[in-house]
Write a protein that holds these residues in place. Structure first.
Motif: not given
Length: 64
Positions: A25-27, A47-56
């Motif tokens: 929940a915290t990024g 905590n921005r899932w769209d950015y985490l998805l890009r990094i992933s």
């Protein structure tokens, strides 16, 4: 849980549905991809899932 490509529970758009892991929940994000013999651990407070998805996606691309 498994990777749900195209859904809001996806770890990466480039991983197969056999990839599994956990998104916090915290990024934070952890996934394991048996087909790549690899894994990724992202520990952030962003905590921005769209950015985490890009990094992933970038991490997955480094495996192939």
């Amino acid at each position: 849980k498994l990777n749900h490509v195209g859904g809001n529970r996806a770890f990466s758009e480039l991983l197969s549905p056999q990839a599994f892991g956990h998104g916090g929940a915290t990024g934070t994000m952890l996934w394991i991809a048996p087909e790549l013999d690899g894994f990724c651990v992202l520990l952030t407070t962003f905590n921005r899932w769209d950015y985490l998805l890009r990094i992933s996606n970038a991490v997955v691309a480094a495996f192939v």
